[in-house]
Design a protein around this motif. Structure first.
Motif, PDB file in Angstrom:
ATOM      1  N   THR A  34     -14.476   2.930   1.773  1.00 25.85           N
ATOM      2  CA  THR A  34     -14.829   3.130   0.363  1.00 25.85           C
ATOM      3  C   THR A  34     -13.900   4.116  -0.312  1.00 25.85           C
ATOM      4  OG1 THR A  34     -17.161   2.622   0.772  1.00 25.85           O
ATOM      5  CG2 THR A  34     -16.637   3.879  -1.226  1.00 25.85           C
ATOM      6  N   TYR A  35     -13.752   5.320   0.263  1.00 25.70           N
ATOM      7  CA  TYR A  35     -12.941   6.311  -0.461  1.00 25.70           C
ATOM      8  C   TYR A  35     -11.458   5.993  -0.408  1.00 25.70           C
ATOM      9  CZ  TYR A  35     -11.405   9.301   3.529  1.00 25.70           C
ATOM     10  OH  TYR A  35     -10.810   9.802   4.662  1.00 25.70           O
ATOM     11  N   GLN A  36     -10.996   5.372   0.684  1.00 29.68           N
ATOM     12  CA  GLN A  36      -9.584   5.055   0.749  1.00 29.68           C
ATOM     13  C   GLN A  36      -9.233   3.825  -0.084  1.00 29.68           C
ATOM     14  OE1 GLN A  36      -8.257   5.089   4.873  1.00 29.68           O
ATOM     15  NE2 GLN A  36      -7.942   7.280   4.729  1.00 29.68           N
ATOM     16  N   CYS A  37     -10.119   2.834  -0.117  1.00 34.09           N
ATOM     17  CA  CYS A  37      -9.823   1.645  -0.911  1.00 34.09           C
ATOM     18  C   CYS A  37     -10.015   1.888  -2.401  1.00 34.09           C
ATOM     19  CB  CYS A  37     -10.667   0.459  -0.436  1.00 34.09           C
ATOM     20  SG  CYS A  37     -10.013  -0.273   1.076  1.00 34.09           S
ATOM     21  N   THR A  38     -10.925   2.783  -2.775  1.00 34.60           N
ATOM     22  CA  THR A  38     -11.031   3.168  -4.181  1.00 34.60           C
ATOM     23  C   THR A  38      -9.702   3.749  -4.638  1.00 34.60           C
ATOM     24  OG1 THR A  38     -13.383   3.691  -3.903  1.00 34.60           O
ATOM     25  CG2 THR A  38     -12.295   4.574  -5.853  1.00 34.60           C
ATOM     26  N   ALA A  39      -9.161   4.640  -3.833  1.00 32.01           N
ATOM     27  CA  ALA A  39      -7.853   5.220  -4.134  1.00 32.01           C
ATOM     28  C   ALA A  39      -6.760   4.157  -4.092  1.00 32.01           C
ATOM     29  CB  ALA A  39      -7.547   6.344  -3.150  1.00 32.01           C
ATOM     30  N   PHE A 325      -3.580   4.347   1.815  1.00 32.13           N
ATOM     31  CA  PHE A 325      -5.011   4.649   1.816  1.00 32.13           C
ATOM     32  C   PHE A 325      -5.831   3.402   2.096  1.00 32.13           C
ATOM     33  CE2 PHE A 325      -5.368   8.777  -0.880  1.00 32.13           C
ATOM     34  CZ  PHE A 325      -4.394   9.362  -0.087  1.00 32.13           C
ATOM     35  N   GLY A 326      -5.420   2.294   1.435  1.00 34.65           N
ATOM     36  CA  GLY A 326      -6.179   1.049   1.605  1.00 34.65           C
ATOM     37  C   GLY A 326      -6.147   0.535   3.029  1.00 34.65           C
ATOM     38  N   MET A 327      -4.961   0.557   3.635  1.00 33.89           N
ATOM     39  CA  MET A 327      -4.844   0.104   5.020  1.00 33.89           C
ATOM     40  C   MET A 327      -5.588   1.041   5.974  1.00 33.89           C
ATOM     41  SD  MET A 327      -3.358  -2.783   5.163  1.00 33.89           S
ATOM     42  CE  MET A 327      -4.329  -3.103   3.683  1.00 33.89           C
ATOM     43  N   GLY A 328      -5.549   2.346   5.652  1.00 37.03           N
ATOM     44  CA  GLY A 328      -6.326   3.287   6.461  1.00 37.03           C
ATOM     45  C   GLY A 328      -7.810   3.008   6.363  1.00 37.03           C
ATOM     46  N   GLY A 329      -8.276   2.730   5.134  1.00 37.45           N
ATOM     47  CA  GLY A 329      -9.691   2.416   4.951  1.00 37.45           C
ATOM     48  C   GLY A 329     -10.087   1.106   5.593  1.00 37.45           C
ATOM     49  N   LEU A 330      -9.241   0.082   5.409  1.00 41.33           N
ATOM     50  CA  LEU A 330      -9.512  -1.211   6.045  1.00 41.33           C
ATOM     51  C   LEU A 330      -9.502  -1.073   7.558  1.00 41.33           C
ATOM     52  CD1 LEU A 330      -9.930  -4.278   5.614  1.00 41.33           C
ATOM     53  CD2 LEU A 330      -7.430  -4.526   5.685  1.00 41.33           C
ATOM     54  N   GLY A 331      -8.537  -0.296   8.053  1.00 43.50           N
ATOM     55  CA  GLY A 331      -8.465  -0.069   9.496  1.00 43.50           C
ATOM     56  C   GLY A 331      -9.712   0.600  10.022  1.00 43.50           C
TER      57      GLY A 331
END
Length: 372
Positions: A34-39, A325-331
């Motif tokens: 949530t927080y990484q994909c929002t970013a 951030f998105g890849m970190g969040g998805l990961g």
């Protein structure tokens, strides 16, 4: 440092959140997602917009979102409130990173790699402080102590108001015309290079997500480490990430960014492949080496991409920070699900092969090809 320290508190208190709300690894992964994909989604949009219409005072506004997110996190009473708090922290980062990268480049004096590394090392050092401060000030006393860290957000707002004023003065004065350096690379080469750089960011972010999100659980499950000691080991790992971030930029300025990318992505593979089979002692040593080597890549990748598209600092910074951030969040979300279905140890075995993607670096143009 302040921005990323407050972000890392979310990861650092995962064991507390798991205990308070009976969360499984999938739900923990969803918080990171949530927080990484929002970013991730917002940063490229903000970067493209501010390339055309610079907004110096967006910096303190972004920090204000983080302030609200931390207050909500401290007093959340269910999983949904935690997710909402995480999204507000993500919005804060989305507003902060593109414009702050632009400010770092403006202040660089031409040493773009050094400036980007110096800027990012503040963030990585802040990320390493989060778990340490959580171990000392939150774990012994409970989640509501997160509210005290919101005071750092207020300090950040004050500092960023000063920086925004300087930024605005540079925009209005225009004392010297900025020379945009160009290259003669064909459009196809630029597009292929940007895609390769994004794939390399994917491998780096996905692997680091396995460490930052689940390292405490890995140590607790495999080696029976206490929660507080696991947070301290997470601090040691994140501190090594901060050190590696600082090293990568200046070296890239001197010898070329492609060489730094080669060593940092592909060069870390032997250590990641050995990690799942290491003892407790060697696990700590290997994660420090992995943090140092792998983190040196991002500033080199980012400045390399900025050189591919001159004059689009905000867009490139937003795209690459956002994608990271998105890849970190998805990961985190995917690996959390994998951990629930298998084990946390299996996650580390699976991720150990990701740095082999660094072989794609061979297709990036060399330093001589990027000269005018």
């Amino acid at each position: 440092m302040l921005n990323d320290m407050m972000q890392s508190l979310i990861v650092a208190i995962y064991p507390i959140l798991q205990s308070d709300f009976s969360l499984n690894f999938t739900q923990i992964g969803l918080i990171t997602f949530t927080y990484q994909c929002t970013a991730s989604f917002l940063q490229p949009i903000i970067g493209i917009y501010t390339d055309k219409y610079p907004k110096p005072y967006s910096l303190p506004i972004g920090m204000a979102f983080t302030f609200v997110g931390l207050i909500l996190l401290a007093f959340s009473f269910n999983f949904s409130m935690v997710v909402l708090a995480a999204s507000l922290v993500g919005i804060g980062s989305a507003v902060f990173h593109p414009e702050s990268s632009r400010v770092a480049r403006m202040a660089s004096g031409g040493s773009y790699g050094f400036a980007q590394s110096f800027f990012q090392v503040g963030g990585n050092f802040g990320s390493s402080l989060g778990p340490l401060l959580a171990a000392l000030l939150i774990t012994p006393y409970g989640k509501t102590n997160v509210a005290y860290f919101a005071l750092f957000a207020l300090v950040g707002v004050f500092i960023l108001l000063k920086i925004s004023r300087w930024y605005a003065e540079q925009q209005s004065a225009k004392k010297e015309k900025v020379r945009i350096e160009t290259h003669n690379l064909p459009k196809k080469t630029v597009i292929v290079s940007l895609v390769i750089l994004l794939i390399l960011v994917f491998s780096k972010a996905f692997y680091l997500s396995s460490l930052t999100s689940y390292y405490t659980f890995y140590l607790m499950h495999k080696f029976a480490v206490t929660e507080q000691n696991a947070q301290i080991y997470l601090f040691i790992f994140l501190f090594s990430v901060a050190a590696g971030t600082f090293i990568g930029g200046p070296i890239g300025d001197k010898i070329g960014r492609k060489y730094v990318i080669w060593v940092s992505i592909l060069g870390v593979a032997p250590f990641t492949l050995a990690l799942p089979y290491a003892s407790m002692h060697w696990t700590i040593i290997l994660t420090v080496v992995i943090g140092l080597v792998l983190s040196s890549a991002f500033s080199a990748i980012l400045v390399f991409a900025q050189e591919m598209l001159p004059g689009r600092v905000g867009m490139i910074s937003g795209l690459f920070f956002g994608f990271s951030f998105g890849m970190g969040g998805l990961g985190a979300a995917i690996l959390g699900r994998v951990a629930d279905l298998t084990s946390i140890e299996y996650v580390y075995s699976l991720c150990s092969y990701l740095p082999l993607i660094g072989l794609l670096t061979v297709f990036l143009p060399g330093k001589s090809a990027m000269k005018k």
